[in-house]
Design a protein around this motif. Structure first.
Motif, PDB file in Angstrom:
ATOM      1  N   TYR B   4       0.824  -1.214   0.000  1.00  0.00           N
ATOM      2  CA  TYR B   4       0.000   0.000   0.000  1.00  0.00           C
ATOM      3  C   TYR B   4       0.855   1.259   0.000  1.00  0.00           C
ATOM      4  O   TYR B   4       0.390   2.328  -0.332  1.00  0.00           O
ATOM      5  N   GLN B  89      -6.949   5.489  -3.001  1.00  0.00           N
ATOM      6  CA  GLN B  89      -7.149   4.134  -2.473  1.00  0.00           C
ATOM      7  C   GLN B  89      -5.915   3.641  -1.723  1.00  0.00           C
ATOM      8  O   GLN B  89      -6.028   2.969  -0.705  1.00  0.00           O
ATOM      9  N   LEU B  91      -3.816   5.602  -0.140  1.00  0.00           N
ATOM     10  CA  LEU B  91      -3.816   6.329   1.137  1.00  0.00           C
ATOM     11  C   LEU B  91      -4.805   5.693   2.107  1.00  0.00           C
ATOM     12  O   LEU B  91      -4.530   5.557   3.302  1.00  0.00           O
ATOM     13  N   GLU B  92      -5.942   5.300   1.566  1.00  0.00           N
ATOM     14  CA  GLU B  92      -6.952   4.670   2.400  1.00  0.00           C
ATOM     15  C   GLU B  92      -6.425   3.369   3.005  1.00  0.00           C
ATOM     16  O   GLU B  92      -6.618   3.098   4.193  1.00  0.00           O
ATOM     17  N   PHE B  94      -3.319   2.635   3.468  1.00  0.00           N
ATOM     18  CA  PHE B  94      -2.290   3.011   4.430  1.00  0.00           C
ATOM     19  C   PHE B  94      -2.924   3.382   5.772  1.00  0.00           C
ATOM     20  O   PHE B  94      -2.462   2.943   6.833  1.00  0.00           O
ATOM     21  N   LEU B  95      -3.980   4.179   5.721  1.00  0.00           N
ATOM     22  CA  LEU B  95      -4.644   4.601   6.958  1.00  0.00           C
ATOM     23  C   LEU B  95      -5.236   3.408   7.697  1.00  0.00           C
ATOM     24  O   LEU B  95      -5.139   3.324   8.919  1.00  0.00           O
ATOM     25  N   ASN B  98      -2.865   1.900   9.833  1.00  0.00           N
ATOM     26  CA  ASN B  98      -2.185   2.737  10.817  1.00  0.00           C
ATOM     27  C   ASN B  98      -3.079   3.389  11.857  1.00  0.00           C
ATOM     28  O   ASN B  98      -2.571   3.919  12.843  1.00  0.00           O
ATOM     29  N   LEU B  99      -4.386   3.400  11.599  1.00  0.00           N
ATOM     30  CA  LEU B  99      -5.246   4.089  12.567  1.00  0.00           C
ATOM     31  C   LEU B  99      -5.749   3.126  13.640  1.00  0.00           C
ATOM     32  O   LEU B  99      -5.794   1.936  13.434  1.00  0.00           O
TER      33      LEU B  99
END
Lengths: 99, 99
Positions: B4, B89, B91-92, B94-95, B98-99
């Motif tokens: 990602y 997508q 970035l999504e 990745f988040l 990580n969130l």
């Protein structure tokens, strides 16, 4: 600039830095070679990103001896952790407005 | 590099470029001054980002006359739209990790 764009932290714009911070969120300490391998970078490129993040007090370096060999590891600072979380939230807000 | 992260498009790393593309997703055409005002940039800074995105064939320029005055507007290309969606997508993803 729209609010959620303003909160995007320029220090984390590059994906190398996203990768470094991401790895430090889930590992207390990461050494240079592990970063290098997982992020697929040259020494020079990785070193310059590490230096920048260190200069911002987002990560810190620890030099120690393990079995009489020098070992350098990196970890996130409290400041870095907070800044990265804020950056992720800004990205999330950006995505909400664009997906 | 993690998958990602690889899909994050370096062309969109800067928040200025996120802002430009984001505006072009919701508006068929945006003129130079509107970008400048909404993104809070100098002429030179905005021009260099526009030139880069144009060079990648992600946006295109249209020069026309409106009431005998020259007017320059920008719009997304199909290529740019597709690339930006893929970036969002990534970035999504990745988040999510990580969130």
């Amino acid at each position: 600039m729209k609010e959620y764009l303003e909160d995007i932290n320029k220090a984390f714009e590059s994906k190398v830095r996203l990768g470094i911070m991401s790895m430090l969120m889930v590992n207390d300490e990461v050494d240079f070679n592990t970063f290098k391998e997982l992020l697929g970078l040259t020494d020079g490129n990785l070193a310059s990103h590490i230096k920048a993040l260190e200069g911002l007090n987002y990560i810190e370096v620890k030099k120690q001896f393990v079995e009489r060999k020098p070992k350098t590891t990196y970890s996130k600072t409290k400041t870095g952790e907070k800044a990265f979380h804020e950056h992720l939230q800004a990205l999330e807000a950006f995505l909400k407005n664009n997906l």
